[in-house]
Structure formats: structure tokens, C-alpha cells
Design a protein around this motif. Structure first.
Motif, PDB file in Angstrom:
ATOM      1  N   PRO A  57       0.375  -1.252   0.194  1.00  0.00           N
ATOM      2  CA  PRO A  57      -0.238  -0.115   0.170  1.00  0.00           C
ATOM      3  C   PRO A  57       0.841   1.328   0.436  1.00  0.00           C
ATOM      4  O   PRO A  57       2.148   1.086   0.644  1.00  0.00           O
ATOM      5  N   ALA A 113      -0.429   4.255  -0.837  1.00  0.00           N
ATOM      6  CA  ALA A 113      -2.084   5.181  -0.779  1.00  0.00           C
ATOM      7  C   ALA A 113      -2.313   6.151  -0.319  1.00  0.00           C
ATOM      8  O   ALA A 113      -2.677   7.324   0.242  1.00  0.00           O
ATOM      9  N   GLY A 114      -1.253   5.923   0.673  1.00  0.00           N
ATOM     10  CA  GLY A 114      -1.675   7.392   2.322  1.00  0.00           C
ATOM     11  C   GLY A 114      -1.382   8.619   1.626  1.00  0.00           C
ATOM     12  O   GLY A 114      -0.726   8.816   0.388  1.00  0.00           O
ATOM     13  N   GLY A 174       0.554  10.925   3.868  1.00  0.00           N
ATOM     14  CA  GLY A 174       2.382  11.507   4.037  1.00  0.00           C
ATOM     15  C   GLY A 174       1.973  12.637   4.911  1.00  0.00           C
ATOM     16  O   GLY A 174       2.853  13.378   4.915  1.00  0.00           O
ATOM     17  N   THR A 175       1.312  12.950   5.411  1.00  0.00           N
ATOM     18  CA  THR A 175       1.373  14.635   6.562  1.00  0.00           C
ATOM     19  C   THR A 175       2.410  14.611   7.136  1.00  0.00           C
ATOM     20  O   THR A 175       2.491  15.326   7.053  1.00  0.00           O
ATOM     21  N   ARG A 176       2.525  13.501   7.993  1.00  0.00           N
ATOM     22  CA  ARG A 176       3.594  13.813   8.388  1.00  0.00           C
ATOM     23  C   ARG A 176       4.951  14.586   8.049  1.00  0.00           C
ATOM     24  O   ARG A 176       5.986  15.206   8.454  1.00  0.00           O
ATOM     25  N   LYS A 214       5.646   9.424  -0.088  1.00  0.00           N
ATOM     26  CA  LYS A 214       6.779   9.241   0.601  1.00  0.00           C
ATOM     27  C   LYS A 214       7.306   7.932   0.775  1.00  0.00           C
ATOM     28  O   LYS A 214       8.574   8.057   1.206  1.00  0.00           O
ATOM     29  N   GLU A 215       6.757   6.902  -0.251  1.00  0.00           N
ATOM     30  CA  GLU A 215       7.313   5.713  -0.276  1.00  0.00           C
ATOM     31  C   GLU A 215       8.790   6.042  -1.207  1.00  0.00           C
ATOM     32  O   GLU A 215       9.227   5.253  -1.684  1.00  0.00           O
ATOM     33  N   GLN A 218      -6.431   3.545  -5.502  1.00  0.00           N
ATOM     34  CA  GLN A 218      -7.924   3.743  -4.277  1.00  0.00           C
ATOM     35  C   GLN A 218      -7.720   4.817  -4.479  1.00  0.00           C
ATOM     36  O   GLN A 218      -6.950   5.611  -4.301  1.00  0.00           O
ATOM     37  N   PRO A 233      -7.800   8.102  -0.289  1.00  0.00           N
ATOM     38  CA  PRO A 233      -7.124   7.279   1.114  1.00  0.00           C
ATOM     39  C   PRO A 233      -8.306   7.906   2.339  1.00  0.00           C
ATOM     40  O   PRO A 233      -7.645   8.059   3.623  1.00  0.00           O
ATOM     41  N   ARG A 234      -8.232   6.174   2.214  1.00  0.00           N
ATOM     42  CA  ARG A 234      -9.938   5.817   2.806  1.00  0.00           C
ATOM     43  C   ARG A 234      -9.290   4.352   4.247  1.00  0.00           C
ATOM     44  O   ARG A 234     -10.203   4.110   5.192  1.00  0.00           O
ATOM     45  N   GLY A 235      -7.807   4.630   4.691  1.00  0.00           N
ATOM     46  CA  GLY A 235      -7.431   3.886   5.392  1.00  0.00           C
ATOM     47  C   GLY A 235      -6.229   2.622   4.925  1.00  0.00           C
ATOM     48  O   GLY A 235      -6.684   2.206   3.870  1.00  0.00           O
ATOM     49  N   LEU A 236      -5.455   1.777   5.814  1.00  0.00           N
ATOM     50  CA  LEU A 236      -5.348   1.043   5.387  1.00  0.00           C
ATOM     51  C   LEU A 236      -5.566  -0.466   5.292  1.00  0.00           C
ATOM     52  O   LEU A 236      -5.638  -0.854   4.162  1.00  0.00           O
ATOM     53  N   ALA A 277      -7.173   0.099   1.070  1.00  0.00           N
ATOM     54  CA  ALA A 277      -6.048   0.079   0.549  1.00  0.00           C
ATOM     55  C   ALA A 277      -6.206  -1.697   0.101  1.00  0.00           C
ATOM     56  O   ALA A 277      -5.836  -1.459  -0.877  1.00  0.00           O
ATOM     57  N   LEU A 312       4.309  -2.691   4.530  1.00  0.00           N
ATOM     58  CA  LEU A 312       4.265  -1.394   4.599  1.00  0.00           C
ATOM     59  C   LEU A 312       5.362  -0.946   4.070  1.00  0.00           C
ATOM     60  O   LEU A 312       6.159  -0.625   4.693  1.00  0.00           O
ATOM     61  N   ASP A 315       6.481   1.934   4.081  1.00  0.00           N
ATOM     62  CA  ASP A 315       7.620   3.034   4.953  1.00  0.00           C
ATOM     63  C   ASP A 315       8.599   2.407   6.028  1.00  0.00           C
ATOM     64  O   ASP A 315       8.409   3.047   6.995  1.00  0.00           O
TER      65      ASP A 315
HETATM   66  P1  UTP Z   1       0.276   5.666   7.195  1.00  0.00           P
HETATM   67  O1  UTP Z   1      -0.696   5.344   8.822  1.00  0.00           O
HETATM   68  O2  UTP Z   1       1.813   5.625   7.914  1.00  0.00           O
HETATM   69  O3  UTP Z   1      -0.952   7.115   6.808  1.00  0.00           O
HETATM   70  O4  UTP Z   1      -0.641   4.901   6.268  1.00  0.00           O
HETATM   71  P2  UTP Z   1      -0.473   8.215   5.621  1.00  0.00           P
HETATM   72  O5  UTP Z   1      -1.781   8.767   5.203  1.00  0.00           O
HETATM   73  O6  UTP Z   1       0.409   6.904   4.554  1.00  0.00           O
HETATM   74  O7  UTP Z   1       0.513   9.033   6.411  1.00  0.00           O
HETATM   75  P3  UTP Z   1       0.596  10.817   7.663  1.00  0.00           P
HETATM   76  O8  UTP Z   1      -0.031   9.511   9.083  1.00  0.00           O
HETATM   77  O9  UTP Z   1      -0.362  10.788   7.435  1.00  0.00           O
HETATM   78  O10 UTP Z   1       1.604  11.006   7.951  1.00  0.00           O
HETATM   79  C1  UTP Z   1       0.536   3.077   6.440  1.00  0.00           C
HETATM   80  C2  UTP Z   1       0.050   3.119   5.351  1.00  0.00           C
HETATM   81  O11 UTP Z   1      -0.601   2.772   4.523  1.00  0.00           O
HETATM   82  C3  UTP Z   1      -0.762   3.250   3.394  1.00  0.00           C
HETATM   83  C4  UTP Z   1       0.616   4.350   3.548  1.00  0.00           C
HETATM   84  O12 UTP Z   1       1.231   4.703   1.582  1.00  0.00           O
HETATM   85  C5  UTP Z   1       1.596   3.743   4.037  1.00  0.00           C
HETATM   86  O13 UTP Z   1       2.048   2.517   3.280  1.00  0.00           O
HETATM   87  N1  UTP Z   1      -2.447   3.730   2.951  1.00  0.00           N
HETATM   88  C6  UTP Z   1      -2.787   4.636   4.406  1.00  0.00           C
HETATM   89  C7  UTP Z   1      -2.451   3.633   2.074  1.00  0.00           C
HETATM   90  O14 UTP Z   1      -1.755   3.145   1.148  1.00  0.00           O
HETATM   91  N2  UTP Z   1      -3.966   3.885   1.942  1.00  0.00           N
HETATM   92  C8  UTP Z   1      -5.028   5.095   3.011  1.00  0.00           C
HETATM   93  O15 UTP Z   1      -5.509   5.412   3.219  1.00  0.00           O
HETATM   94  C9  UTP Z   1      -3.996   5.047   3.991  1.00  0.00           C
END
Ligand code: UTP
Length: 309
Positions: free
Chosen positions: A17, A19-20, A22-24, A34-35, A111, A114-117, A120, A137, A139
Motif C-alpha cells: 500500500p 496511497a496514504g 503522508g501528512t507527517r 513518501k514511499e 485507491q 485514502p480511506r485507510g490501510l 487500501a 508497508l 515506510d
Molecule cells: P500511515 O498510517 O503511515 O498513513 O499509513 P499515511 O497517510 O501514509 O501517513 P501520515 O500519517 O499522513 O503521515 C501506513 C501505510 O498505509 C498506506 C500508506 O501509504 C502507508 O504505506 N495507506 C494508508 C494507504 O495506502 N491508504 C490509506 O488510505 C492509508
């Protein structure tokens, strides 16, 4: 007690996955996933792909979101660049550029939001089908040193799935003040030192509500029953569909219904590249360990610390 093999179904597929939001890591991740942040000279996601291939998983599905182009380009051929390097007889760099497109069979699914891991992972269902599969994952970078030194963490997890069935998560002991950053597992021991049965899972618990200090880290081997559970999993913490919540449900189930969930206890090195301070530590450790960079970097680092410290 010896454990008889219950699942000979070979695991071939890995889901990554990416598709997050990466707000941090904003603003770096505004237009780039961020990947793709480099750890020395490779994007973080390449280490993860190499780890999957090393564990025998040759069919990779990346779940991407906005700004996915750079990931696709990275694992594709780059003809112009290759030609330029060939003209310069720069075989070493040519090899490095080509290597990424030859690593594995890489597929992509988008995805939409971004509705969560958990969501995804659900996006991977049409590609994965009814097979057990791994989730990595990107990261989380995983180093060596296990209780079981014969196998990498992912290989060991695949082995546990093949011996016992169900799903397998990776657990790492963290200090009490850090449990609220992770999913946390309640566990029962088995006859094997590095394998536990997971009896409950809590996503990011307050320290006094955590069932243990065993935190879920970014490697999973999932039974395909996880897809059915994810479809029925309501958004949890942060309004996101959590993979932890679906695994919690599977942990309560019988083997005939896709359960249970086992944990492999990992005591090696894990690097979280998703937040700034850990990312910096990761880059420094990886660079210091590199034979081509470490010998020059380390004396500089010592001198730098001496002057600033
Ligand atoms: P994180 O919990 O690190 O969230 O996702 P994030 O959105 O990537 O980063 P921050 O917290 O905003 O900085 C853990 C893994 O799940 C993926 C992310 O890409 C990461 O590899 N993920 C998360 C998705 O693929 N889709 C999502 O909707 C959420």
C-alpha cells in the motif's frame, strides 16, 4: 509438540500500500509519495520490493493514490537515461537503473480516496483473489537479527502461515510510552519461542489500556478471508478503515472461518521512514553501514557531534 503442515498453498503475491497522504512529511510529500523518499540512494519502497522478492514473492501489487507516477516510473524501463549511460560506458549506473525494472512483476491499482490501510488492502482483492498474500508497508524498513536467525522476518511469517494457516502479523516490543503509536496485541505463547497466538488487537491504545507492549509492525501475511471482513469493517480510529480491526475479527475466528491470527516476535532492527526524526536516523544508519559511504561518513559524523555536542 510438532506442528503438521496445514497449508501448502504457496504465497506468491505481495501487496504494497502506497496511497496514504503522508501528512507527517509535508511539504516533501505534497507532490511525491513518501514511499519515494530516498534512503541514501534508493527510494524507501525499493528496499521493500527487494525484501518481498528475497522472500520469494514475485507478483507485486502496489496500491497507489495521487502522484503515483514517480512509483510507476521507478519500476519501469527508462530508455533515454539508459541510452545516455550506455553512451558514457557507465555500466555500474546503467545496472542500477535497469535493476529496478527487472526486480519483479509489478502491478498497480488505484485507491480512489485514502480511506485507510484496510481499505487500501481491500482494493487489492480483484488482483489477489482467493490466495493468502503478504502486505508490506513501505515506510517500514526491516533489518536482520531475529530470534530465529535462519530466516528474514517475512520468510519466517510465510513459513508460519504455511505450517499453521490463518493470518500472521509481525510484533515488536516497544517501550510503554510508545504503544499509543501502534496497533497493540494481546498474546498467548505457543510451543515455539518466536510464535504467539493473537487473542486481541487494539489500534493505538492509551498506555494504560494497552494489552501488552507488543506492537504491530508493517509486515502481514493475510488469509484471503480478510477481504470479506474488511468489506464489513466500519471506519474506526481516525475515520479510516483499519486493517487492525479486520485482523482483530479474524483473531476470534475458527480456522474454518479464516482464523486465527498468529504473531511472529521480531527482535531485529526496524526503521520507520514515515516520520522525520526516524527517517533521518534511518538514512544515517543505512549510510554508515554502506561500505562505499560509511568509512568517509563516520569520521565526519564523529567530528560533527564532537563540535556540536
Ligand atoms: P500511515 O498510517 O503511515 O498513513 O499509513 P499515511 O497517510 O501514509 O501517513 P501520515 O500519517 O499522513 O503521515 C501506513 C501505510 O498505509 C498506506 C500508506 O501509504 C502507508 O504505506 N495507506 C494508508 C494507504 O495506502 N491508504 C490509506 O488510505 C492509508
Amino acid at each position: 509438540m510438532s506442528v503438521s503442515p496445514v497449508d501448502t498453498h504457496q504465497i506468491r503475491k505481495a501487496v504494497v500500500p502506497a496511497a496514504g497522504l503522508g501528512t507527517r512529511f509535508l511539504p516533501a510529500t505534497k507532490a511525491m509519495p513518501k514511499e519515494m523518499l530516498p534512503v541514501v540512494d534508493k527510494p524507501a519502497i525499493q528496499y521493500v520490493v527487494e525484501e518481498a522478492v528475497e522472500a520469494g514473492l514475485t507478483d507485486l501489487l502496489m496500491v497507489t493514490g495521487r502522484s503515483k507516477r514517480s512509483i510507476e516510473d521507478h519500476f519501469d524501463r527508462a530508455y533515454e537515461l539508459e541510452e545516455a549511460l550506455r553512451m558514457k560506458n557507465d555500466t555500474q549506473r546503467l545496472h542500477a537503473v535497469r535493476e529496478t525494472s527487472a526486480l519483479a512483476n509489478v502491478h498497480y491499482v488505484r485507491q480512489g480516496e485514502p480511506r485507510g490501510l484496510g481499505h487500501a488492502v481491500l482494493c487489492a482483492e480483484p488482483h489477489v483473489g482467493a490466495e493468502p498474500f503478504a502486505v508490506l508497508l513501505s515506510d517500514d524498513l526491516i533489518g536482520g537479527d531475529l530470534l530465529n536467525e535462519d530466516a528474514t522476518l517475512l520468510k519466517r511469517m510465510i513459513q508460519v502461515r504455511q505450517e499453521r494457516g490463518g493470518s500472521v502479523i509481525a510484533l515488536m516490543e516497544v517501550p510503554p510510552e510508545q504503544v499509543s503509536l501502534y496497533g497493540c496485541a494481546a498474546i498467548d505463547g505457543t510451543e515455539t519461542a518466536d510464535v504467539v497466538t493473537v487473542t486481541d488487537l487494539v489500534e493505538k491504545p492509551a498506555p494504560d489500556e494497552a494489552p501488552s507492549r507488543w506492537a504491530v509492525i508493517g509486515r502481514y501475511v493475510c488469509d484471503p478471508a480478510v477481504f470479506d471482513v474488511l468489506r464489513d469493517t466500519a471506519p474506526g480510529r481516525g475515520g479510516e478503515i483499519q486493517l487492525t480491526d479486520a485482523l482483530r475479527e479474524l483473531a476470534q475466528r475458527e480456522p474454518s472461518e479464516g482464523g486465527p491470527v498468529y504473531g511472529v516476535l521480531f527482535r531485529g532492527r526496524r526503521f520507520d521512514t514515515g516520520n522525520k526524526i526516524d527517517y533521518l536516523r534511518t538514512v544515517i544508519e543505512y549510510a554508515v553501514d554502506r561500505p562505499d559511504l560509511g568509512p568517509e561518513l563516520l569520521p565526519w559524523l564523529r567530528e560533527f557531534v564532537r563540535q556540536r555536542g
